[in-house]
Design an enzyme around this catalytic site. Sequence first.
Site, PDB file in Angstrom:
ATOM      1  N   HIS A 161       0.826  -1.217   0.000  1.00  0.00           N
ATOM      2  CA  HIS A 161       0.000   0.000   0.000  1.00  0.00           C
ATOM      3  C   HIS A 161       0.858   1.264   0.000  1.00  0.00           C
ATOM      4  O   HIS A 161       1.884   1.344   0.655  1.00  0.00           O
ATOM      5  CB  HIS A 161      -0.983   0.009   1.171  1.00  0.00           C
ATOM      6  CG  HIS A 161      -0.370   0.000   2.539  1.00  0.00           C
ATOM      7  ND1 HIS A 161      -0.115   1.158   3.242  1.00  0.00           N
ATOM      8  CD2 HIS A 161       0.025  -1.017   3.345  1.00  0.00           C
ATOM      9  CE1 HIS A 161       0.407   0.853   4.421  1.00  0.00           C
ATOM     10  NE2 HIS A 161       0.500  -0.457   4.511  1.00  0.00           N
TER      11      HIS A 161
ATOM     12  N   ASP B 171       6.290   1.889   6.708  1.00  0.00           N
ATOM     13  CA  ASP B 171       5.060   1.117   6.510  1.00  0.00           C
ATOM     14  C   ASP B 171       4.150   1.959   5.625  1.00  0.00           C
ATOM     15  O   ASP B 171       3.597   2.954   6.085  1.00  0.00           O
ATOM     16  CB  ASP B 171       4.426   0.840   7.864  1.00  0.00           C
ATOM     17  CG  ASP B 171       3.034   0.271   7.798  1.00  0.00           C
ATOM     18  OD1 ASP B 171       2.624  -0.180   6.721  1.00  0.00           O
ATOM     19  OD2 ASP B 171       2.332   0.315   8.834  1.00  0.00           O
TER      20      ASP B 171
ATOM     21  N   GLU C 108      -5.052   1.111   2.878  1.00  0.00           N
ATOM     22  CA  GLU C 108      -4.827  -0.005   3.804  1.00  0.00           C
ATOM     23  C   GLU C 108      -4.836   0.453   5.251  1.00  0.00           C
ATOM     24  O   GLU C 108      -5.326  -0.254   6.137  1.00  0.00           O
ATOM     25  CB  GLU C 108      -3.498  -0.687   3.477  1.00  0.00           C
ATOM     26  CG  GLU C 108      -3.267  -1.998   4.222  1.00  0.00           C
ATOM     27  CD  GLU C 108      -2.645  -1.835   5.609  1.00  0.00           C
ATOM     28  OE1 GLU C 108      -2.646  -2.806   6.391  1.00  0.00           O
ATOM     29  OE2 GLU C 108      -2.151  -0.716   5.912  1.00  0.00           O
ATOM     30  N   GLU C 109      -4.326   1.668   5.518  1.00  0.00           N
ATOM     31  CA  GLU C 109      -4.217   2.130   6.905  1.00  0.00           C
ATOM     32  C   GLU C 109      -5.565   2.349   7.572  1.00  0.00           C
ATOM     33  O   GLU C 109      -5.642   2.441   8.793  1.00  0.00           O
ATOM     34  CB  GLU C 109      -3.385   3.414   6.966  1.00  0.00           C
ATOM     35  CG  GLU C 109      -1.904   3.236   6.617  1.00  0.00           C
ATOM     36  CD  GLU C 109      -1.127   2.382   7.623  1.00  0.00           C
ATOM     37  OE1 GLU C 109      -1.743   1.917   8.613  1.00  0.00           O
ATOM     38  OE2 GLU C 109       0.076   2.163   7.416  1.00  0.00           O
TER      39      GLU C 109
ATOM     40  N   ASP D 128       4.407  -6.135   3.879  1.00  0.00           N
ATOM     41  CA  ASP D 128       4.159  -5.079   4.860  1.00  0.00           C
ATOM     42  C   ASP D 128       5.192  -5.213   5.966  1.00  0.00           C
ATOM     43  O   ASP D 128       6.166  -5.956   5.835  1.00  0.00           O
ATOM     44  CB  ASP D 128       2.730  -5.184   5.405  1.00  0.00           C
ATOM     45  CG  ASP D 128       2.106  -3.823   5.667  1.00  0.00           C
ATOM     46  OD1 ASP D 128       2.812  -2.952   6.215  1.00  0.00           O
ATOM     47  OD2 ASP D 128       0.923  -3.627   5.346  1.00  0.00           O
TER      48      ASP D 128
ATOM     49  N   HIS E 231       4.673   2.178  13.323  1.00  0.00           N
ATOM     50  CA  HIS E 231       3.740   3.299  13.417  1.00  0.00           C
ATOM     51  C   HIS E 231       4.281   4.426  14.300  1.00  0.00           C
ATOM     52  O   HIS E 231       3.511   5.247  14.808  1.00  0.00           O
ATOM     53  CB  HIS E 231       2.364   2.844  13.913  1.00  0.00           C
ATOM     54  CG  HIS E 231       1.555   2.192  12.844  1.00  0.00           C
ATOM     55  ND1 HIS E 231       0.176   2.090  12.905  1.00  0.00           N
ATOM     56  CD2 HIS E 231       1.904   1.615  11.671  1.00  0.00           C
ATOM     57  CE1 HIS E 231      -0.275   1.479  11.824  1.00  0.00           C
ATOM     58  NE2 HIS E 231       0.768   1.178  11.057  1.00  0.00           N
TER      59      HIS E 231
END
Length: 390
Positions: free
Chosen positions: A72, A189, A223-224, A244, A324
């Site tokens: 993504h 990410d 995607e997030e 990922d 994250h």
Amino acid sequence: MARLPIDAQYLTEQLKALLKIPSPTGYTDTVVRHVTQEVQRLGLDVELTRRGGIIAIHRGKGRAAARAIVGHVDTLGAQVKRLKENGRLELVSIGHWSARFAEGARATIFSEAGTYRGTILPLKASGHTFNEEIDTLPVGWPYVELRIDAIARTDAETRKLGIDVGDIVAIDPQPEFLENGYIVSRHLDDKAGVAVMLAAAEALAREKAETEVDIHFLFTIAEEVGVGAASILTPDVASMVAIDNGTTAPGQNSSEFGVTIAMADQTGPFDFHLTQKLVRLCREEDIRFQKDVFRYYRSDSASAVEAGHDVRTALITFGVDASHGYERIHVHALRSLAELVTAYATSPIEIERDREYHAGLKGFTRQPTREAPQVIEDDPAPAHVPAGVV
């Protein structure tokens, strides 16, 4: 065909270029254009969905039982919830990430009038004013605000700038590429995963590699927030490998080196046969790997299965420290992942039945059920039964 050589410099240059493009979920048009132009340059057939999901196809000998590799391009970010009386902005997060990592971040606000720069600060940011209260303020999005680098001392002045509720806020990645191979940045990410996909596609094109079936390189844009690959798959795709991040936190088995193969995430186990094939390819091609299980994690594959796609799914990851947040990875993992993608793309079809949407029991897969051989302590070379062999 064995794994293909990966151009590590191309991989890292693509990652640097991707990190320069702000792309929080909901604001991905620019990064979609960048990735589309690059896969077109590599000679892939490209189509975009209405909202910008990218389907880039390396043509193989057949279309049935096509394979997909998915990552993504969208990242975490924030959105304006309220214009505050002091002219600053109350925020809500885009995606799930802690306000602890937002404090002190430089950011860009995308308004109807244009872009503005600013800094996300705790409500009590000055030790000269609040003394020890700056250390007792709770952590959370209600306790931070975005200070705009413009004349914005009241909500009226902020509104006069053209800033309003709902505006997207992109967080600066602040990347560092170290000589020892470590890469530290926000938004690895999944921009690192996208760079891996581009490096694998570049290797397939450079080596003029033939594949038994079409290879679909899929780049998703949401995607997030849980959408992922829900609507980008075509019916001829039989298996999909997501790329990922894997978490290298305490209690996990992921690593910043080699490939981390996920056996399950919060949605359950990944496809047994596809996952075991990836493990076997790592062993055959001497690609360092380890396995892990992620309890609080989902990826593009989860949304595809939940949307009703009858597709085998697997997840291969690069180990990320502080996912994250201020993330750290190593180029060794990225190169290893790209090598595995090329080995998988060029490997033969093993489940012929997957060429059909529906079929009878003939040719249906088998999972191992017989008892494993006993290991005798003084036996220097105990028998080994490969996974999936029955």
